[in-house]
Design a protein around this motif. Sequence first.
Motif, PDB file in Angstrom:
ATOM      1  N   LYS A  27       0.828  -1.201   0.000  1.00 20.72           N
ATOM      2  CA  LYS A  27       0.000   0.000   0.000  1.00 20.72           C
ATOM      3  C   LYS A  27       0.869   1.259   0.000  1.00 20.72           C
ATOM      4  O   LYS A  27       2.035   1.228   0.390  1.00 20.72           O
ATOM      5  CB  LYS A  27      -0.908   0.026   1.236  1.00 20.72           C
ATOM      6  CG  LYS A  27      -1.845  -1.170   1.362  1.00 20.72           C
ATOM      7  CD  LYS A  27      -2.928  -1.151   0.299  1.00 20.72           C
ATOM      8  CE  LYS A  27      -3.912  -2.304   0.475  1.00 20.72           C
ATOM      9  NZ  LYS A  27      -4.963  -2.299  -0.569  1.00 20.72           N
ATOM     10  N   ASP A 355      -3.789   0.895  -3.096  1.00 18.04           N
ATOM     11  CA  ASP A 355      -2.821  -0.037  -3.673  1.00 18.04           C
ATOM     12  C   ASP A 355      -1.596   0.727  -4.160  1.00 18.04           C
ATOM     13  O   ASP A 355      -1.732   1.789  -4.782  1.00 18.04           O
ATOM     14  CB  ASP A 355      -3.431  -0.780  -4.868  1.00 18.04           C
ATOM     15  CG  ASP A 355      -4.475  -1.790  -4.468  1.00 18.04           C
ATOM     16  OD1 ASP A 355      -4.817  -1.869  -3.272  1.00 18.04           O
ATOM     17  OD2 ASP A 355      -4.967  -2.512  -5.360  1.00 18.04           O
ATOM     18  N   THR A 378       0.805  -3.201  -6.824  1.00 18.73           N
ATOM     19  CA  THR A 378       0.436  -3.613  -5.470  1.00 18.73           C
ATOM     20  C   THR A 378       1.680  -3.799  -4.606  1.00 18.73           C
ATOM     21  O   THR A 378       1.799  -4.755  -3.846  1.00 18.73           O
ATOM     22  CB  THR A 378      -0.425  -4.890  -5.488  1.00 18.73           C
ATOM     23  OG1 THR A 378      -1.327  -4.844  -6.602  1.00 18.73           O
ATOM     24  CG2 THR A 378      -1.253  -5.001  -4.221  1.00 18.73           C
TER      25      THR A 378
END
Length: 391
Positions: A27, A355, A378
């Motif tokens: 993240k 993401d 990701t």
Amino acid sequence: IFIRNAHVAPMEGEGYETGYVLVRDGKIAAVGAMADAPEEPGAEIIDAAGGWVLPGLLDIHSHLGLYEDGLGFEGADGNEDTDPVTPHLRVIDGVNAMERAFRESLEAGVTTVVVSPGSANPIGGQLAAIKTWGRRIDDMVIAEPVGVKFAFGENPKSVYHDKEETPVTRMATAALIRENLRKAQEYHDRKRKALENEDEDLPDFDAKLEALEPLVEGKLPAHIHRADDIFTALRICKEFGVKPVLVHGTEGHLVADLLAGEGVPVVSGPYMTDRSKPELKNLTEAAPGLLVRAGVPVAITTDHPEIPAKFLRLAAGVAVQAGMDEMDALRAITIEAAKIAGLDRRIGSLVPGKDADVVVLSGHPFDFRSRVEAVLSTGHIAYRRNKHENH
């Protein structure tokens, strides 16, 4: 992963001339000015050396993996043109995730595509949002379905005229769509009544109506292919409470004020192509800029394989050359596209918690000499130029 010394364009919130992006656990963890950068011992460093950092690019209308590069009929799986009404078809069952265009798109900074069935059928099937990094489609899907494909006008007419089957007129196309949306409403009402009253029987399972039910409930949009049947499409959507997204919208700029008044988003493109059929007679690369200035939400598409998805950034640059604001064009391939697709909670901007899909460029996004230096998908370094290890 710590990306430093970058011109950071988050697409939401403040940008930074000299900034950083911190990625942790797949993240976005933090974004800010280099002067405020935290210490991150042990982090892998990507030095942007003054280049640009953007969110991963999103092509909201693509047939990536449905029409395989270098193949004919064997790799063409976008249109089940044996039945004009096929809402129950799922693109993930036809996509070859190991087709080489996925890798080419990733290396060009396109980290997500919304893959759609083709436009042969008035109702064509279910769309899916797919990351371009991976090998197994099940692991790459981030949302499915994200809409159902509808097509009006010229394409269904020509396909079924050749078969001497319905629909061969615009009236018949509209009638088929209305008929099936009405059936979906009745199907939904019968299911609801059966759940509320044990004396009521559930309707027999119908795969087509199950697929259309989320549209009449207002949970999913209809992605509508066509240029000059815009108001027929909107009329039907209003009748059944369906949320529309106009795909291609080749003549949308001619009625931009009316679309803005309706709040209807347009996916503009591809315009880097020839006018191969009547519905493209008003094709122009100025369209996305004209639409935005009128107040219409706009995304830009390549319609891969019509234009390869790896040229998405170039398509946005062409719109800028035709008068579109630079930041509007970047938003049209990042956050605005994500909002139209209903994906903006996960992707489309460099905001903590989303993401970590990140593109590092050597220079300005619309300088044709700028190269993609690195791509994160990701939080994984999926591509790094001049590195042997592309994870």
